[in-house]
Write an enzyme that holds these catalytic residues in place. Structure first.
Site, PDB file in Angstrom:
ATOM      1  N   HIS A   6     -40.925   5.554  12.531  1.00 24.96           N
ATOM      2  CA  HIS A   6     -41.645   6.771  11.965  1.00 24.96           C
ATOM      3  C   HIS A   6     -40.338   7.230  10.377  1.00 24.96           C
ATOM      4  O   HIS A   6     -40.357   8.489  11.155  1.00 24.96           O
ATOM      5  CB  HIS A   6     -42.672   7.179  11.892  1.00 24.96           C
ATOM      6  CG  HIS A   6     -43.501   7.539  10.320  1.00 24.96           C
ATOM      7  ND1 HIS A   6     -44.375   8.601  10.689  1.00 24.96           N
ATOM      8  CD2 HIS A   6     -42.885   7.451   9.691  1.00 24.96           C
ATOM      9  CE1 HIS A   6     -44.694   8.440   9.434  1.00 24.96           C
ATOM     10  NE2 HIS A   6     -44.492   8.007   8.524  1.00 24.96           N
ATOM     11  N   HIS A   8     -38.468   8.252   6.887  1.00 26.94           N
ATOM     12  CA  HIS A   8     -38.683   7.465   5.385  1.00 26.94           C
ATOM     13  C   HIS A   8     -37.041   7.445   5.012  1.00 26.94           C
ATOM     14  O   HIS A   8     -36.233   9.112   5.234  1.00 26.94           O
ATOM     15  CB  HIS A   8     -39.689   7.817   4.647  1.00 26.94           C
ATOM     16  CG  HIS A   8     -40.575   8.488   5.586  1.00 26.94           C
ATOM     17  ND1 HIS A   8     -41.582   6.420   4.817  1.00 26.94           N
ATOM     18  CD2 HIS A   8     -41.647   9.039   5.564  1.00 26.94           C
ATOM     19  CE1 HIS A   8     -42.619   6.925   5.798  1.00 26.94           C
ATOM     20  NE2 HIS A   8     -43.249   8.372   6.659  1.00 26.94           N
ATOM     21  N   ARG A  71     -39.370   6.699   0.440  1.00 27.90           N
ATOM     22  CA  ARG A  71     -40.742   8.449   0.746  1.00 27.90           C
ATOM     23  C   ARG A  71     -41.745   8.015   0.427  1.00 27.90           C
ATOM     24  O   ARG A  71     -42.335   7.402   0.169  1.00 27.90           O
ATOM     25  CB  ARG A  71     -39.942   9.116  -0.217  1.00 27.90           C
ATOM     26  CG  ARG A  71     -40.090  10.040   0.003  1.00 27.90           C
ATOM     27  CD  ARG A  71     -39.511  10.966  -0.693  1.00 27.90           C
ATOM     28  NE  ARG A  71     -39.266  10.857  -2.257  1.00 27.90           N
ATOM     29  CZ  ARG A  71     -39.783  11.759  -3.286  1.00 27.90           C
ATOM     30  NH1 ARG A  71     -40.594  12.534  -2.469  1.00 27.90           N
ATOM     31  NH2 ARG A  71     -39.786  11.047  -4.595  1.00 27.90           N
ATOM     32  N   ALA A  72     -42.598   7.873   1.844  1.00 25.81           N
ATOM     33  CA  ALA A  72     -44.246   7.378   1.874  1.00 25.81           C
ATOM     34  C   ALA A  72     -44.296   8.502   0.611  1.00 25.81           C
ATOM     35  O   ALA A  72     -45.875   8.042  -0.419  1.00 25.81           O
ATOM     36  CB  ALA A  72     -44.496   7.815   2.667  1.00 25.81           C
ATOM     37  N   SER A  73     -44.416  10.201   0.036  1.00 25.04           N
ATOM     38  CA  SER A  73     -45.109  10.359  -1.211  1.00 25.04           C
ATOM     39  C   SER A  73     -44.680  10.323  -2.283  1.00 25.04           C
ATOM     40  O   SER A  73     -45.201  10.507  -3.541  1.00 25.04           O
ATOM     41  CB  SER A  73     -44.823  11.790  -0.940  1.00 25.04           C
ATOM     42  OG  SER A  73     -43.699  12.107  -1.189  1.00 25.04           O
ATOM     43  N   TYR A 194     -52.348  12.998   3.707  1.00 25.37           N
ATOM     44  CA  TYR A 194     -51.643  12.414   5.141  1.00 25.37           C
ATOM     45  C   TYR A 194     -52.887  12.183   6.388  1.00 25.37           C
ATOM     46  O   TYR A 194     -53.359  11.069   6.575  1.00 25.37           O
ATOM     47  CB  TYR A 194     -51.072  12.876   5.418  1.00 25.37           C
ATOM     48  CG  TYR A 194     -49.361  12.012   4.590  1.00 25.37           C
ATOM     49  CD1 TYR A 194     -49.461  12.322   3.739  1.00 25.37           C
ATOM     50  CD2 TYR A 194     -47.876  12.596   5.263  1.00 25.37           C
ATOM     51  CE1 TYR A 194     -48.295  12.081   2.354  1.00 25.37           C
ATOM     52  CE2 TYR A 194     -46.937  12.171   4.536  1.00 25.37           C
ATOM     53  CZ  TYR A 194     -47.369  11.769   3.832  1.00 25.37           C
ATOM     54  OH  TYR A 194     -46.300  11.696   2.293  1.00 25.37           O
ATOM     55  N   HIS A 223     -48.717  10.047  12.323  1.00 22.04           N
ATOM     56  CA  HIS A 223     -49.408  11.139  12.010  1.00 22.04           C
ATOM     57  C   HIS A 223     -49.501  12.083  13.689  1.00 22.04           C
ATOM     58  O   HIS A 223     -50.432  12.207  13.801  1.00 22.04           O
ATOM     59  CB  HIS A 223     -49.887  11.856  11.149  1.00 22.04           C
ATOM     60  CG  HIS A 223     -49.357  11.351   9.797  1.00 22.04           C
ATOM     61  ND1 HIS A 223     -49.358  10.967   8.996  1.00 22.04           N
ATOM     62  CD2 HIS A 223     -47.578  11.573   9.286  1.00 22.04           C
ATOM     63  CE1 HIS A 223     -48.491  10.723   8.480  1.00 22.04           C
ATOM     64  NE2 HIS A 223     -47.696  11.009   8.100  1.00 22.04           N
ATOM     65  N   GLU A 283     -40.986  10.991  11.830  1.00 25.34           N
ATOM     66  CA  GLU A 283     -40.997  11.380  10.411  1.00 25.34           C
ATOM     67  C   GLU A 283     -40.324  11.660   9.699  1.00 25.34           C
ATOM     68  O   GLU A 283     -40.005  12.532   8.660  1.00 25.34           O
ATOM     69  CB  GLU A 283     -43.123  11.761  10.385  1.00 25.34           C
ATOM     70  CG  GLU A 283     -43.596  11.420   9.183  1.00 25.34           C
ATOM     71  CD  GLU A 283     -44.464  12.619   9.328  1.00 25.34           C
ATOM     72  OE1 GLU A 283     -45.041  13.198   8.503  1.00 25.34           O
ATOM     73  OE2 GLU A 283     -44.425  13.438  10.074  1.00 25.34           O
TER      74      GLU A 283
END
Lengths: 340, 340
Positions: A6, A8, A71-73, A194, A223, A283
């Site tokens: 995980h 990003h 990037r997830a966000s 999240y 998470h 993460e």
């Protein structure tokens, strides 16, 4: 070998943000026109953005390979329309591809999907296939809430998702269930949205027959599984009350990462979830960037917590490497091809 | 003395449901007319509904007093309008009052608020005041999402909530943050929506100055705090990254119950949250009604988990009694008046 499942590209060069800004500006004012071509980013900029961040932390913390995604966000599926999301996903995924070309020993790609609220998930299958077949990616991030915090799409058990799952099964790639930024003022992104999405997805799986329909479909809930391991007894009891199979059945298809930023949490995770179902993940660079003033250590250095557990050598091997190679068979094939 | 801070009247007699059904039928077909008067429920029906359920479990499990409120999933704030919610809240609260009159040693009341989507929370202050001043209630359940899973109201830190908080402070009563049923197919009620709301509320508190404005305002976050204790490191790190005060500051105003249905979860809760901030609660009769086939014990018999911890006598006293009397001063006054 230690695989971080995980990671990003949260440090992508400015050219990517300029591209996105231009895209969003054109949505507000069509006269401006959407950007054409690729974001302007040199290989040196890519190197610089990683050497001082993810690669530095890989070296310092002692991991070897990161399963790496945009990037997830930044996915922002709630912005614009299907065309916006497709152009943006392609740009982000192509950039991840370049990262993996420049640092083939350090990064393997996972793609962002071109989801958009109200658009059938089937429409994301082509970009998934492109990323897997043409770019060598090994999985995808699947957003259970493209609306960005208003949860207007059907649950993950709905048949609308099935064509995308069929493609995942055909390609033999898993998905990490991962929302993007929240545009709902109720939900802080990394502090609420999240974790809520992780919890929500698990309960959707628990209450559905999804894995009867797709016995080989695999999801990683990041998470540390949101609230799930902490409430393992609640979920065991709900499964029983609802006359669903025991949780162990779900664990044939559902995995958790170790992105839990303190030792007691990681201890709980390993106490209730079998080691077979836990994949090391950090993460990084991610949700919490700071150094704990009390310990002098980075909060997100989750390897320290895992190392502090008294795991058997076999379990350690599973969590750091074997599980990832099992859940991401294309990663395993790639590593074998390279003699790793 | 052992106080259970979290009990719901989930076994209310059929007359209450008939009342609600008539109310909702009149919403669909105004010709039917809303029900008038009170639900038809006899004292004997109340006794029967409790003797075989909550009172039986109090005796069997060894708790003395339950802070008792209407069924949370039945609040249904998303149904109808302000008038619907007011009539329904009054009926439910009046029934709780009757319970507390019949069994004054066993139950103390907490009220449901007449919230409704889009209606200012200030409009709930009068029913809160009625319940506290006229019915002797000691607190309220506050729904952070009256929309039932679409999260369309402002966060708990928004000034729209302030008039209700002012009334809470004036009356010196706390609120348990508690959503109702979810009408969003993404969220299972007790398996996702409840826990998500707990997590969400904590992060809203963390990112706001609410408790600067209301230094004596107190909230109980139920279900062991949702995902929060499991992710305590994440929250400590987020507070630090966001330049917010350390979590300890929040703990002057925020409390957690013990509704976590397995020992590892309860152990984690007590490892990361100070005993001063934990109130014994069981949620019974509640979210999980079954007996664990592996242990032969009820999942929701949370007292067993707390008893299994190696707590000091002082901490045990706090969790089982002193904290509840501190957080609910009107409960303390009532108990003192009765020599308890």
């Amino acid at each position: 070998m230690i695989i971080d499942c995980h990671g990003h590209y949260t440090t992508a060069p400015g050219g990517l943000h300029e591209f996105r800004d231009a895209q969003l500006a054109a949505l507000r004012d069509p006269k401006l026109g959407a950007p054409s071509g690729d974001p302007h980013i040199s290989d040196d900029e890519i190197r610089e953005s990683l050497e001082k961040a993810q690669l530095k932390l890989q070296r310092e913390r002692g991991s070897d390979l990161t399963i790496f995604s945009p990037r997830a966000s930044g996915m922002g599926h709630h912005l614009g329309n299907e065309a916006t999301s497709l152009q943006w996903a392609r740009a982000c995924n192509d950039l991840i591809y370049r990262v993996c070309q420049i640092y083939p020993d350090n990064f393997v790609g996972v793609c962002q999907l071109p989801q958009s609220p109200g658009v059938a998930p089937a429409r994301s299958a082509a970009e998934l296939e492109r990323c897997v077949r043409e770019l060598g990616f090994v999985g995808c991030n699947l957003n259970p809430d493209p609306s960005g915090g208003y949860w207007t799409s059907p649950p993950l058990s709905d048949r609308q998702w099935y064509p995308l799952y069929q493609k995942m099964v055909e390609l033999d790639v898993p998905a990490m269930v991962h929302v993007s930024a929240s545009c709902n003022p109720n939900f802080h992104g990394t502090g609420a949205h999240y974790l809520n999405a992780d919890t929500t997805a698990f309960m959707q799986f628990l209450t559905s027959d999804l894995f009867k329909d797709f016995p080989t479909l695999r999801f990683i809930i990041p998470h540390g599984g949101g609230a799930v391991p902490y409430h393992w007894g609640r979920y065991r009891g709900l499964a029983q009350d609802l006359k669903r199979p025991p949780l162990e059945e779900l664990l044939k298809n559902v995995y958790f990462d170790t992105c839990v930023y303190h030792l007691p949490g990681v201890e709980l995770l390993f106490e209730v979830v079998p080691a077979e179902n836990i994949l090391f993940g950090s993460e990084m660079f991610g949700a919490v960037r700071g150094i704990d003033v009390r310990t002098g250590q980075y909060y997100d250095d989750t390897k320290r917590y895992v190392d502090a557990l008294e795991l058997s050598e076999a379990d350690r091997h599973k969590v750091y490497s074997a599980n990832a190679r099992r859940v991401y068979p294309r990663l395993d094939a790639l590593l074998k091809k390279n003699g790793r």
